[in-house]
Design a protein around this motif. Structure first.
Motif, PDB file in Angstrom:
ATOM      1  N   PRO A 225       6.412  45.199 -13.321  1.00 21.63           N
ATOM      2  CA  PRO A 225       5.817  44.133 -13.977  1.00 21.63           C
ATOM      3  C   PRO A 225       4.340  44.100 -14.096  1.00 21.63           C
ATOM      4  O   PRO A 225       3.850  43.625 -15.145  1.00 21.63           O
TER       5      PRO A 225
ATOM      6  N   GLY B 197       3.627  45.710 -17.564  1.00 23.64           N
ATOM      7  CA  GLY B 197       3.734  44.680 -18.701  1.00 23.64           C
ATOM      8  C   GLY B 197       2.693  43.823 -18.812  1.00 23.64           C
ATOM      9  O   GLY B 197       2.244  43.654 -20.135  1.00 23.64           O
TER      10      GLY B 197
ATOM     11  N   ILE C 187       6.568  48.005 -20.049  1.00 21.71           N
ATOM     12  CA  ILE C 187       7.927  48.034 -18.979  1.00 21.71           C
ATOM     13  C   ILE C 187       8.679  49.493 -18.899  1.00 21.71           C
ATOM     14  O   ILE C 187       8.883  50.030 -18.019  1.00 21.71           O
TER      15      ILE C 187
ATOM     16  N   LEU D   8       2.557  33.875 -17.782  1.00 25.51           N
ATOM     17  CA  LEU D   8       2.750  35.240 -17.340  1.00 25.51           C
ATOM     18  C   LEU D   8       1.383  35.367 -16.301  1.00 25.51           C
ATOM     19  O   LEU D   8       0.465  34.783 -16.231  1.00 25.51           O
TER      20      LEU D   8
ATOM     21  N   VAL E 125      14.606  44.356 -13.879  1.00 26.62           N
ATOM     22  CA  VAL E 125      13.683  44.613 -15.086  1.00 26.62           C
ATOM     23  C   VAL E 125      14.038  43.969 -16.268  1.00 26.62           C
ATOM     24  O   VAL E 125      13.300  43.892 -16.888  1.00 26.62           O
TER      25      VAL E 125
ATOM     26  N   TYR F  73      12.053  41.099 -16.006  1.00 30.00           N
ATOM     27  CA  TYR F  73      10.675  41.179 -16.506  1.00 30.00           C
ATOM     28  C   TYR F  73      10.591  41.095 -17.917  1.00 30.00           C
ATOM     29  O   TYR F  73       9.709  40.603 -18.382  1.00 30.00           O
ATOM     30  N   CYS F  74      11.451  41.929 -18.332  1.00 30.86           N
ATOM     31  CA  CYS F  74      11.377  41.787 -20.187  1.00 30.86           C
ATOM     32  C   CYS F  74      11.391  40.305 -20.723  1.00 30.86           C
ATOM     33  O   CYS F  74      10.906  40.052 -21.721  1.00 30.86           O
TER      34      CYS F  74
ATOM     35  N   LYS G 215      10.481  37.730 -19.698  1.00 24.60           N
ATOM     36  CA  LYS G 215       9.215  37.000 -19.816  1.00 24.60           C
ATOM     37  C   LYS G 215       8.295  37.083 -21.049  1.00 24.60           C
ATOM     38  O   LYS G 215       7.467  36.201 -21.245  1.00 24.60           O
TER      39      LYS G 215
END
Length: 518
Positions: free
Chosen positions: A155, A158, A172, A257, A464, A467-468, A470
């Motif tokens: 994270p 990113g 990421i 974020l 993961v 995470y993407c 977001k």
């Protein structure tokens, strides 16, 4: 943060590739838990031992120089012995103590904040031109803290890419490639080294009961592999992945974020003091080891012999390598107020190992049954006979092991679980072809790492995806697989060639390692 509209992730795989990946996911979801796989495998071994116990084999057992005999594990005496020895089989399971001791030290370093601060400092001080390789390298180093890479490095990567005007999904992807795709590449010894070694040694003892394997038997190879993974991952990220992402807008709610938090002055002070203490301890260890009459040397005066106390102390040294700086950092930074806090950090580390303990219980019983039945030795000797008859070059055999492991990894995510299942087959079989357990383990590690990043069954894969999402709302499992597939293919093929070249140049794999057996 910069408003980044650049970068487009490619579409999810279509056609034959999509059907293949969908099949992998569907079949993988049907598999039982690894602990149950070991239980069912043990029951299967029992049945097979009964079936083949009445068969006479002409195969000569190299341990006894007599025809091999399959022992029936379903007799009354065998079942009684199984129950009587169950506790001893479990507590005597070598990987159990190895992992738990190492994780006690790692837990202190992780929960005190020492590891997190170190990663923040490494990433923050990196020039933008070297951002990609540094993130991959930090991902590789994070293996020493087990899951820290998944919950911190990925994270953060990113966040950093987005803050620097680059597409966050590229960051990421690079971090994921280092943390998971380069799982078996590391120049810092970690708990995975003695863990795999213990399985390898147990498997090798099916053929040679007195054989011992050094916990760092792949250390030189994994260290050099770090360079390979960084260079290949760097090229793929900057030349393939990020250009494919250039047309995809960042449509997530970037206001929510997390900002990239730099280490505070107090954290920096604590980190440098803790690191200085650790380096002083390593210097003292090196000095004591250098003495001609050092108690760390073997009776013959050598440090590298397996019988040398320092070689027998690799796991305790890993424990101290993390426990000492972790404790110092905790008390200096204030994350530890008393010894109770430090104990709680170790307790949390053990809580995270609860599943492993359960798996280890069934794994220990399976390995014991496999060895006691003699089916492992029979399979190894017969398999070696088939391979000898095929007259395949050793290099082809090793590449076959790598690709087979990579395929199995799509269905069984746990590295230790896979090696516990495959080791008792691969290691003895290749020993019969004069291929050392060290080389077989190195081949396994290459295959095990390369396909981690494309299997939805890997426990952190869905994380993961989150995470993407977001940054790009419509990111799904298929899109993440499509993004990581170039890394996986490049690692699988390139790393295999790298191992063959490494072998061809006869560069040592690690400490007390070899390429041949016998």
């Amino acid at each position: 943060m910069n408003n980044n509209n650049g970068g487009q992730q490619g579409a999810a795989p279509t056609g034959a590739i999509a059907r293949f990946l969908n099949t992998i996911e569907h079949v993988g979801n049907k598999l039982p838990d690894p602990a149950m796989i070991f239980l069912f495998s043990m029951l299967l071994i029992w049945v097979l031992s009964w079936v083949f116990s009445g068969v006479t084999f002409d195969v000569i057992d190299p341990r006894t120089n007599a025809p091999i005999v399959v022992n029936n594990l379903l007799t009354g005496d065998a079942l009684a012995g199984f129950l009587a020895s169950m506790v001893k089989t479990f507590t005597g399971f070598a990987p159990l103590g190895v992992v738990l001791v190492a994780m006690l030290g790692v837990g202190v370093a992780e929960h005190s904040g020492y590891i997190n601060t170190g990663i923040k400092l490494m990433l923050k001080r990196t020039p933008q031109a070297l951002l990609t390789p540094m993130i991959i390298l930090v991902g590789i180093v994070s293996h020493t803290a087990t899951d820290a890479g998944y919950v911190l490095v990925i994270p953060l990567a990113g966040v950093i890419f987005y803050a620097m005007g680059r597409h966050p999904l590229a960051g990421i992807a690079a971090a994921f490639a280092g943390v998971s795709g380069g799982f078996s590449a590391n120049f810092i010894p970690s708990g995975i080294d003695p863990l795999l070694q213990s399985f390898t040694q147990s498997a090798a003892q099916i053929i040679n009961p007195t054989m011992e394997i050094n916990p760092l038997n792949n250390y030189y190879f994994t260290s050099m592999s770090s360079i390979f993974i960084v260079l290949v991952g760097w090229y793929i990220t900057d030349k393939i992945i990020e250009p494919r992402l250039k047309n995809s807008p960042v449509d997530g709610n970037t206001d929510e974020l997390p900002a990239f938090e730099t280490a505070t002055s107090k954290e920096k002070k604590a980190f440098f003091i803790a690191t200085a203490v650790m380096l002083a301890g390593l210097a003292l260890l090196a000095y004591v080891a250098s003495l001609g009459d050092s108690p760390l040397r073997a009776e013959n005066g050598k440090l590298a012999d397996f019988s040398a106390p320092i070689m027998q102390s690799i796991v305790p040294l890993i424990f101290l390598l993390f426990w000492i700086p972790g404790a110092v950092y905790g008390f200096v930074a204030g994350t530890f107020q008393s010894s109770k806090d430090m104990v709680m950090a170790m307790t949390k580390a053990m809580e995270g190992m609860a599943y492993y303990v359960v798996m280890a219980f069934f794994c220990a019983l399976f390995i014991a049954a496999f060895a006691q039945s003699n089916l492992g030795a029979l399979l190894a000797i017969e398999g070696a006979a088939v391979l000898k008859a095929l007259s395949l070059p050793s290099g082809v055999t090793i590449v076959g092991i790598i690709f087979l492991t990579g395929f199995v990894n799509l269905f069984v995510g746990s590295s230790s679980a896979k090696w516990a299942l495959l080791g008792p087959i691969f290691v003895p079989m290749l020993m019969q072809l004069n291929i050392s357990p060290d080389l077989t383990q190195a081949a396994y590690r290459v295959g095990d790492s390369s396909s981690n990043i494309i299997t939805p069954l890997m426990p952190y894969f869905p994380l993961v995806v989150v995470y993407c999402q977001k940054y790009v709302k419509n990111t799904g499992i298929g899109t993440l697989i499509a993004m990581m597939l170039p890394y996986s293919i490049a690692f699988l093929i390139g790393w295999s060639i790298f191992l063959l070249a490494y072998w061809g140049l006869d560069i040592p794999l690690g400490i007390q390692s070899s390429y041949t057996y016998g």
